[in-house]
Design a protein around this motif. Sequence first.
Motif, PDB file in Angstrom:
ATOM      1  N   SER A   1      -2.841  12.513 -15.513  1.00  0.00           N
ATOM      2  CA  SER A   1      -1.590  13.261 -15.644  1.00  0.00           C
ATOM      3  C   SER A   1      -1.846  14.710 -16.054  1.00  0.00           C
ATOM      4  O   SER A   1      -1.286  15.645 -15.473  1.00  0.00           O
ATOM      5  CB  SER A   1      -0.699  12.564 -16.674  1.00  0.00           C
ATOM      6  OG  SER A   1       0.471  13.299 -16.891  1.00  0.00           O
TER       7      SER A   1
ATOM      8  N   HIS B   1      -1.095  14.757  -3.992  1.00  0.00           N
ATOM      9  CA  HIS B   1      -0.086  15.559  -3.293  1.00  0.00           C
ATOM     10  C   HIS B   1      -0.379  17.049  -3.453  1.00  0.00           C
ATOM     11  O   HIS B   1      -0.161  17.837  -2.533  1.00  0.00           O
ATOM     12  CB  HIS B   1       1.305  15.224  -3.815  1.00  0.00           C
ATOM     13  CG  HIS B   1       2.392  15.995  -3.145  1.00  0.00           C
ATOM     14  ND1 HIS B   1       2.767  15.758  -1.841  1.00  0.00           N
ATOM     15  CD2 HIS B   1       3.169  17.012  -3.594  1.00  0.00           C
ATOM     16  CE1 HIS B   1       3.740  16.597  -1.514  1.00  0.00           C
ATOM     17  NE2 HIS B   1       3.995  17.361  -2.561  1.00  0.00           N
TER      18      HIS B   1
ATOM     19  N   GLY C   1      -0.950   9.956  -7.426  1.00  0.00           N
ATOM     20  CA  GLY C   1      -0.183  10.478  -6.294  1.00  0.00           C
ATOM     21  C   GLY C   1       0.198  11.937  -6.482  1.00  0.00           C
ATOM     22  O   GLY C   1       0.133  12.724  -5.538  1.00  0.00           O
ATOM     23  N   PHE C   2       0.606  12.304  -7.704  1.00  0.00           N
ATOM     24  CA  PHE C   2       0.918  13.709  -7.988  1.00  0.00           C
ATOM     25  C   PHE C   2      -0.310  14.583  -7.732  1.00  0.00           C
ATOM     26  O   PHE C   2      -0.220  15.634  -7.093  1.00  0.00           O
ATOM     27  CB  PHE C   2       1.361  13.912  -9.446  1.00  0.00           C
ATOM     28  CG  PHE C   2       2.707  13.357  -9.781  1.00  0.00           C
ATOM     29  CD1 PHE C   2       3.741  13.294  -8.856  1.00  0.00           C
ATOM     30  CD2 PHE C   2       2.958  12.888 -11.065  1.00  0.00           C
ATOM     31  CE1 PHE C   2       4.983  12.792  -9.190  1.00  0.00           C
ATOM     32  CE2 PHE C   2       4.201  12.377 -11.413  1.00  0.00           C
ATOM     33  CZ  PHE C   2       5.215  12.331 -10.473  1.00  0.00           C
TER      34      PHE C   2
ATOM     35  N   GLN D   1       1.356   0.972 -12.090  1.00  0.00           N
ATOM     36  CA  GLN D   1       2.353   1.827 -11.444  1.00  0.00           C
ATOM     37  C   GLN D   1       2.291   3.248 -12.004  1.00  0.00           C
ATOM     38  O   GLN D   1       2.372   4.225 -11.253  1.00  0.00           O
ATOM     39  CB  GLN D   1       3.753   1.252 -11.631  1.00  0.00           C
ATOM     40  CG  GLN D   1       4.832   2.079 -10.961  1.00  0.00           C
ATOM     41  CD  GLN D   1       6.217   1.495 -11.187  1.00  0.00           C
ATOM     42  OE1 GLN D   1       6.454   0.722 -12.107  1.00  0.00           O
ATOM     43  NE2 GLN D   1       7.141   1.871 -10.326  1.00  0.00           N
ATOM     44  N   THR D   2       2.114   3.370 -13.313  1.00  0.00           N
ATOM     45  CA  THR D   2       2.030   4.701 -13.925  1.00  0.00           C
ATOM     46  C   THR D   2       0.781   5.430 -13.467  1.00  0.00           C
ATOM     47  O   THR D   2       0.845   6.615 -13.112  1.00  0.00           O
ATOM     48  CB  THR D   2       2.058   4.573 -15.462  1.00  0.00           C
ATOM     49  OG1 THR D   2       3.268   3.903 -15.843  1.00  0.00           O
ATOM     50  CG2 THR D   2       2.003   5.943 -16.125  1.00  0.00           C
TER      51      THR D   2
ATOM     52  N   ARG E   1      -0.911   4.937 -10.694  1.00  0.00           N
ATOM     53  CA  ARG E   1      -0.733   5.286  -9.277  1.00  0.00           C
ATOM     54  C   ARG E   1       0.186   6.488  -9.100  1.00  0.00           C
ATOM     55  O   ARG E   1      -0.054   7.341  -8.232  1.00  0.00           O
ATOM     56  CB  ARG E   1      -0.172   4.096  -8.507  1.00  0.00           C
ATOM     57  CG  ARG E   1      -1.179   3.014  -8.236  1.00  0.00           C
ATOM     58  CD  ARG E   1      -0.543   1.846  -7.531  1.00  0.00           C
ATOM     59  NE  ARG E   1      -1.524   0.828  -7.182  1.00  0.00           N
ATOM     60  CZ  ARG E   1      -1.204  -0.389  -6.792  1.00  0.00           C
ATOM     61  NH1 ARG E   1       0.064  -0.759  -6.687  1.00  0.00           N
ATOM     62  NH2 ARG E   1      -2.144  -1.253  -6.495  1.00  0.00           N
ATOM     63  N   ARG E   2       1.244   6.570  -9.897  1.00  0.00           N
ATOM     64  CA  ARG E   2       2.166   7.704  -9.791  1.00  0.00           C
ATOM     65  C   ARG E   2       1.437   9.023 -10.080  1.00  0.00           C
ATOM     66  O   ARG E   2       1.576   9.996  -9.342  1.00  0.00           O
ATOM     67  CB  ARG E   2       3.340   7.540 -10.760  1.00  0.00           C
ATOM     68  CG  ARG E   2       4.242   8.798 -10.789  1.00  0.00           C
ATOM     69  CD  ARG E   2       5.462   8.645 -11.646  1.00  0.00           C
ATOM     70  NE  ARG E   2       6.341   7.681 -10.995  1.00  0.00           N
ATOM     71  CZ  ARG E   2       6.905   6.651 -11.626  1.00  0.00           C
ATOM     72  NH1 ARG E   2       6.694   6.453 -12.893  1.00  0.00           N
ATOM     73  NH2 ARG E   2       7.698   5.848 -10.966  1.00  0.00           N
ATOM     74  N   HIS E   3       0.639   9.046 -11.135  1.00  0.00           N
ATOM     75  CA  HIS E   3      -0.041  10.292 -11.494  1.00  0.00           C
ATOM     76  C   HIS E   3      -1.187  10.622 -10.544  1.00  0.00           C
ATOM     77  O   HIS E   3      -1.432  11.798 -10.267  1.00  0.00           O
ATOM     78  CB  HIS E   3      -0.473  10.251 -12.962  1.00  0.00           C
ATOM     79  CG  HIS E   3       0.715  10.295 -13.869  1.00  0.00           C
ATOM     80  ND1 HIS E   3       1.425  11.450 -14.106  1.00  0.00           N
ATOM     81  CD2 HIS E   3       1.356   9.315 -14.537  1.00  0.00           C
ATOM     82  CE1 HIS E   3       2.435  11.188 -14.905  1.00  0.00           C
ATOM     83  NE2 HIS E   3       2.429   9.901 -15.180  1.00  0.00           N
TER      84      HIS E   3
END
Length: 167
Positions: free
Chosen positions: A147, A27, A23-24, A16-17, A19-21
């Motif tokens: 990140s 984006h 995604g950033f 999840q972590t 994937r979040r980064h």
Amino acid sequence: MTSTEQLTRERADLLQTLRRHRGFLLHTVDGLTDEQAATRSTVSELCLGGLIKHVAGIEERWMLFAVGGAEAMQREEVDWVGQFQMAQGETLAGLVERFRQIAEQTDELIATLDLDAAHPLPQAPWFEPGASWTVRRVLLHVIAETSQHAGHADILREAIDGAKTMG
């Protein structure tokens, strides 16, 4: 794609972590032209397309390491300068697609690899001689790299068109 519901809590958290980064970072390049993605918008040599290419390459190489150690990671030579630039004929869409393919492969590996398995690091001046990393440490490194470069990308994007993707 791997469902986080099928993963252990630790694996789900790592995935999840990551994937979040990712995604950033993705984006940040959303809606850009190839020309904008190749633009060096600061005094740095970095461009947004190059960052996507670099992060994809980092993830791919470190997952090769996670599976097969330093030898697997070093099968192909790294273009230390070109990995941060968009080469002639490369498109942002193509770089993003490659990034997503590598991400999908990594997501599948996270579900199956032994997080405690370790391999000796390749010899390099930035690694402690004789040190080994576990698969868990490799994933943490990929998360940190992703990140960090998502933050770089945010600065580059703001310099191109004023868009703030993380702020």
